[in-house]
Design a protein around this motif. Sequence first.
Motif, PDB file in Angstrom:
ATOM      1  N   GLN A 100      -5.375  46.605  55.937  1.00  0.00           N
ATOM      2  CA  GLN A 100      -4.238  45.849  56.425  1.00  0.00           C
ATOM      3  C   GLN A 100      -3.928  44.616  55.585  1.00  0.00           C
ATOM      4  O   GLN A 100      -3.080  43.811  55.959  1.00  0.00           O
ATOM      5  CB  GLN A 100      -4.517  45.359  57.854  1.00  0.00           C
ATOM      6  N   TRP A 101      -4.608  44.477  54.451  1.00  0.00           N
ATOM      7  CA  TRP A 101      -4.408  43.267  53.658  1.00  0.00           C
ATOM      8  C   TRP A 101      -2.957  43.146  53.222  1.00  0.00           C
ATOM      9  O   TRP A 101      -2.304  44.116  52.963  1.00  0.00           O
ATOM     10  CB  TRP A 101      -5.330  43.326  52.431  1.00  0.00           C
ATOM     11  N   ASN A 102      -2.455  41.908  53.114  1.00  0.00           N
ATOM     12  CA  ASN A 102      -1.066  41.674  52.716  1.00  0.00           C
ATOM     13  C   ASN A 102      -0.068  42.240  53.696  1.00  0.00           C
ATOM     14  O   ASN A 102       1.078  42.482  53.345  1.00  0.00           O
ATOM     15  CB  ASN A 102      -0.767  42.283  51.324  1.00  0.00           C
ATOM     16  N   ASP A 156      -2.205  38.262  59.359  1.00  0.00           N
ATOM     17  CA  ASP A 156      -1.890  37.731  58.037  1.00  0.00           C
ATOM     18  C   ASP A 156      -3.200  37.466  57.309  1.00  0.00           C
ATOM     19  O   ASP A 156      -4.278  37.728  57.824  1.00  0.00           O
ATOM     20  CB  ASP A 156      -1.040  36.462  58.149  1.00  0.00           C
ATOM     21  N   ASP A 157      -3.072  36.926  56.125  1.00  0.00           N
ATOM     22  CA  ASP A 157      -4.275  36.779  55.297  1.00  0.00           C
ATOM     23  C   ASP A 157      -5.302  35.870  55.949  1.00  0.00           C
ATOM     24  O   ASP A 157      -6.511  36.065  55.768  1.00  0.00           O
ATOM     25  CB  ASP A 157      -3.899  36.228  53.916  1.00  0.00           C
ATOM     26  N   LEU A 192      -9.951  34.642  47.382  1.00  0.00           N
ATOM     27  CA  LEU A 192      -9.882  35.163  48.745  1.00  0.00           C
ATOM     28  C   LEU A 192      -9.155  34.200  49.671  1.00  0.00           C
ATOM     29  O   LEU A 192      -8.308  34.595  50.476  1.00  0.00           O
ATOM     30  CB  LEU A 192     -11.312  35.404  49.249  1.00  0.00           C
ATOM     31  N   VAL A 193      -9.456  32.914  49.548  1.00  0.00           N
ATOM     32  CA  VAL A 193      -8.882  31.973  50.500  1.00  0.00           C
ATOM     33  C   VAL A 193      -7.487  31.520  50.108  1.00  0.00           C
ATOM     34  O   VAL A 193      -6.809  30.843  50.871  1.00  0.00           O
ATOM     35  CB  VAL A 193      -9.783  30.726  50.704  1.00  0.00           C
ATOM     36  N   HIS A 194      -7.088  31.877  48.897  1.00  0.00           N
ATOM     37  CA  HIS A 194      -5.772  31.432  48.455  1.00  0.00           C
ATOM     38  C   HIS A 194      -4.681  31.953  49.373  1.00  0.00           C
ATOM     39  O   HIS A 194      -3.776  31.221  49.783  1.00  0.00           O
ATOM     40  CB  HIS A 194      -5.529  31.907  47.019  1.00  0.00           C
TER      41      HIS A 194
END
Lengths: 551, 518, 248
Positions: free
Chosen positions: A73-75, A88-89, A540-542
């Motif tokens: 489900q990323w992005n 969401d992210d 990752l956290v961006h």
Amino acid sequence: MTYVPLYSPAIATTHLKGPHVDFAGLSPLIALLGGAVLVLMVGLLGHRFVRSQVVPALSLGALGAALGLTIWQWNANKSIVSGALRVDDLALTLNLILIAGGACTVLLAWRSQASREAAHGEFHALLLTSIGGMSLLASAQNTVALFVGLELLSIPLYVLCATEMRREHSLESGLKYLIVGSVGSATLLYGLAMIYGATGATDFGAIASALSNGSLATDPLTLTGIALCVAGLCFKASVAPFHQWTPDVYEGAPTPVTAFMAVTTKVAALGVFLRFFDVALIATHASWGPALAVLATITILVGNVGALGQSSLKRMLAYSSVAQAGYILAGVVVATRLGVQATVFYLAVYLMMNLASFAVIVARERETGLGDDLQAVAGLGRERPWLAWPMTISMLALAGIPATAGFIGKFYLIDATVAGGYTWLGVAIVVGSMISLGYYLPVLAAMWMREAPAGLGRGDAGRSSASAPGPSGGPLPALAGGSPELDPGDELASAGASADVPAVPAVQTPATQPEVLAVAVLAGAATIFFGIIPQPLFDLVHGAGAALGLL
Amino acid sequence: MPALSILIWLPLACGLLGAIVGLRSERVPGLLALLGSLAALGLAIGYIADYHSAGAHLQHVTDVVWIAELGIHYKLAITGLNVFLVGLTTLLFFAATLAANMRSWDRPSLFYFHFMLAESAVLGAFLAQDLALFVAFFDLMLIPFYFLIGGWGREPGRVKATIKLVIYTLVGSLLMLAAAIATGVLAAQQGGGHITFVLSSLQALPLSTGSQEWIFLFFAAAFLVKMPAFPLHGWMPDGYRAMPIEVLMVFSGVLSKVGAYGFLAIVLPLYPKAAVHFQTLMLLIALASIIYGSMQAFSQRDARLVAGYSSVAQLGFITLGIFALNEQGAQGALLQMVNHGLVVAPLLFIVGLLAQRAGGSEDVREMGGIAFRAPVLATIFLVVALATLAMPGSSNFVGEFLILLGVFKAKLAIAIIAFSGVVMASVYALRLFIRAMHNRVGKSVDSREISLMDGLVFAPLLGVIVFLALYPQFALHRSEGSVKSAVFEAQALAGNPHAQFHYFSGTASTAAIASTEP
Amino acid sequence: MATAVSTPTMDPNVSKFVGAKRKLFINGKFVDAASGKTFPTFNPATGEVEDTDVGFPGPVHAIAERAIPMRVAMGLLAVGAVGAGLVQIPKTDFVIDDFLRPTFATSKLYEPHTKNGLLVVGLGLGTVLGLLGIALAHRLWVARPGAATAIRTRTPLGRALYELFYNKWWFDELIDALVVAPMAAAGRFARDTFERRVIDETIVGGVSGIVRAGSAAVRAAQNGFVRYYAALLVLGVAGVGFYFLLQT
């Protein structure tokens, strides 16, 4: 008066249009909660092998499935369930951290006393449900969803804390958590209700737009609601002065459960802080920003100062986690993108550092009869370097020494606070680190500079973690949890209840259990790795930072 | 010349290799560490030979982006400021490793691992050209010493002493961390542009005076505790007493210099306004260190603490030279950094040898007459003692002279009082020498000549001491350009007239000094 | 008092024996006196106490210049001194002036080839005084031996002067009282009192004391009673609420 006949052709030919259910978006949650049900069912099967091996394996499987679905489900960046949850992210990153924490907890609890006493199925089902609640909390965009997630996370934890039923401290911890936790939840609910009363909305977006219309931001009802929400959420995240439950509960609970609580509860609670305050209440930042900053400072001081001189490692780590909550709260206070990124980064790092030390404590509890006392890790450097090094790395990382991920995390947090205009908060973080050395260094000293306590050998003391002797001599009555359905091979449970002193070893535990050692070594290695090459975590956290749409 | 990263990480690699192989053999870790430190020494000598003082300010640059979001670069370079300090570090670590190899240690693989980690961290601190990287190495270099002192230190109270030492030092260092981060963030905010911690970029983005002042104080706290300076030296007596001699050699010789180097290479170029604002305060602290350190040095009964307090006094001189805010003072300070390291390491090794000859005691009241059967030891001790007291003819004299000349131009009264420090230095140096080596033979003294291995430890150190005594220009010439650019802004702000007379080129000149470059 | 020995070097065992404290040889062993007392040994030539504890063989005294190396060294110094005097005779030659000119050329106080007449007066006065001194010494010690002792013992002024000169103008004692003793006292004060009280107890002890007091307070508040925790929680809520209500 017209009445509709019971059976009408019109109704028969109309399809009821239900709401659109985004199963894809919900899939990680479904995996977790479904896994909980499955594990509970499987745990009812009689065979001991199934209960003690298949059930944990299944929970790992459920967590693995959730992990896969999360990555799938990323992005996605969408709102599901009519806007109550947001995928969401930020939510997905927090999910990753939660799943990692859950998986390590399952490994730590694989052969634990708590799991045995709670009948593995129940234990793991509660665990998975709690993780499900945390995942829900991380994506909640609605005050009702927030509360549901909070309760879903807390109530299993109340039970999990008390699973070592024959040990008084464990029962005490569960009961305390239940009572004080209920007060906290009630406070939060009251606050949420007041905010609903003031703004007329439960959706974060709607609350935000209602508050940005001028006069509501200084309305007493709103502000009281915000105050109560602050108190309730601070309670969950162990922020002073609402942290009183933390030392007692952490010390009393079974160590795998403590590890779980210490790490994942904070992730969830601070994640919801981010969403609630940086999205819903962003218009009132000028009110709650300084308040949270002061609370964070008090937390840092109280947590660090309280940990000094503790001889119980779990209690020390409890106070330390209070202090760390203060550091992480600083990232929330600034309400900037950098702050969100720093918060999530530190949460990821916090997971690694804490798991390493808790894994070592679990291993030592099972090897020696000294529980979580500092003496249990004395002389570890000579005897068990594979355990000593992860603990060393963990302590140094928690203190913020360079070459560990903890340093980069603190750097990022201080960067965010200074950039957000709260330079004094950055200095408070640094002052907290100074004080924290006073209790991390003695652990290192015990491991590397002192000798192991006499009379302790490998496999010599076979008692496992439930070692604090009960107040009475005899076996506990059924009311206190004595249960005849315990695994028949569990002589220890029945023998241990009658012991006042570390007794004759009834069960020979192996030297160091490989799954616990693996958790310790992996977590320690990850801490060093990300301390030298932190770029993957930064990437990752961006996305998480961009998710909330802050500056 | 190979990349600087090899110089930094080679010792650590040897330490790790030794730790792994050392699980089978007891001798291998020590020999591997010796090889590693020798190789590092060779590389450092190569860099010194290769350094062109007329060339660019930063030479042999390595610049890789480490953390893009935070603007932190893994940037290393040789400059006139650190080229000799790097040489000093590698030399002292080599000598100390050689000395350590002469003893047998418990858990040698771990001991040498920490030793080599310490060397790598110190080299990294000197070579770092990025503020965050410098702070990281500065904090990191303390941890191996925590383990070395706690695990292999001398008994009464080694664990307490090491915890006190580490916490005290890290209090300052953590304040410096906050200040460094603030520097990066505020520089980007006030100057516009992306956040960066690279020193050369930060130098082009000056901060406002208010920010500079509190940041300066935090940096000063860290460096003053490190050196140590009065009154922040509380960790020193217990810490020095607890350390094994070989560890103390490098701790006293090298770690304190990182603090002084930090002042010169980071604080003066980045926060010149604050440096001028606090100049008098820093000079007074330096003066107090000189006087208090010397007073303690000539009253102490423990030979180690004589060396320890004398270090406080010598580092006071170095601070004095740096905060004179002119080239002579800074040049003298830099030269004295190298000199003091070269002198204090053999001095401490000698203290160890004296203790061996006085029945294990380092109390000077138990010593006496050790010279009579150990003429070589006596000669070496005399050379070292005379160098400590800055006898004219030694490089220390040149350094102190330049420092006092610099301060004389800046603040006359302080210079006059500081001169007394020179006298007191001779008191404590000679007192130690005479009470240990001459007069009545002490009760438990059993003197003997030094062995060949001891001589090998002394040889490189004494060789460099003598070389610099004969030719201090070697060091002064190479560092001149970098020192000038480091003090340039502070000097200009302090309003000191530029030197009317160039001592080194022999021509009278009031020409403006070339401005700094990235 | 270390003096040069003109005898061949002794065997170390012999010099050790000679330098050792004298004991009584009784029953085949060297023993101390029963009372433990010792008496000092006097040098018959000068009457001063012999220091027999010094490592090198002590009791042999000789005039230093008997040894060839010493004589050569002294001779060289003497020649050098004469030479040094010759190079800078006022108004005659200016070797040192010229040597130093590059260094001092820019100084305001520098004056090349001074023509000051006072220099000659000083030179002359110095020469005269020197010659007078030599003459006086000759008269007292060579021409009339015993004159010095007579002056010393018979005239009060002579006695006073003798004491003054013999005790080196009490210069050592003066320095000791003015400089050494105060410095030593200051050093002792620093070592014993200041370091302990101010540095250890106040700075280090004070800070860690505050932290420890805080720790005790926090841990005392953690008394284990749930109602107490709930009460604190309510107090906290009240505090936070009060802060927020102030914002209206």
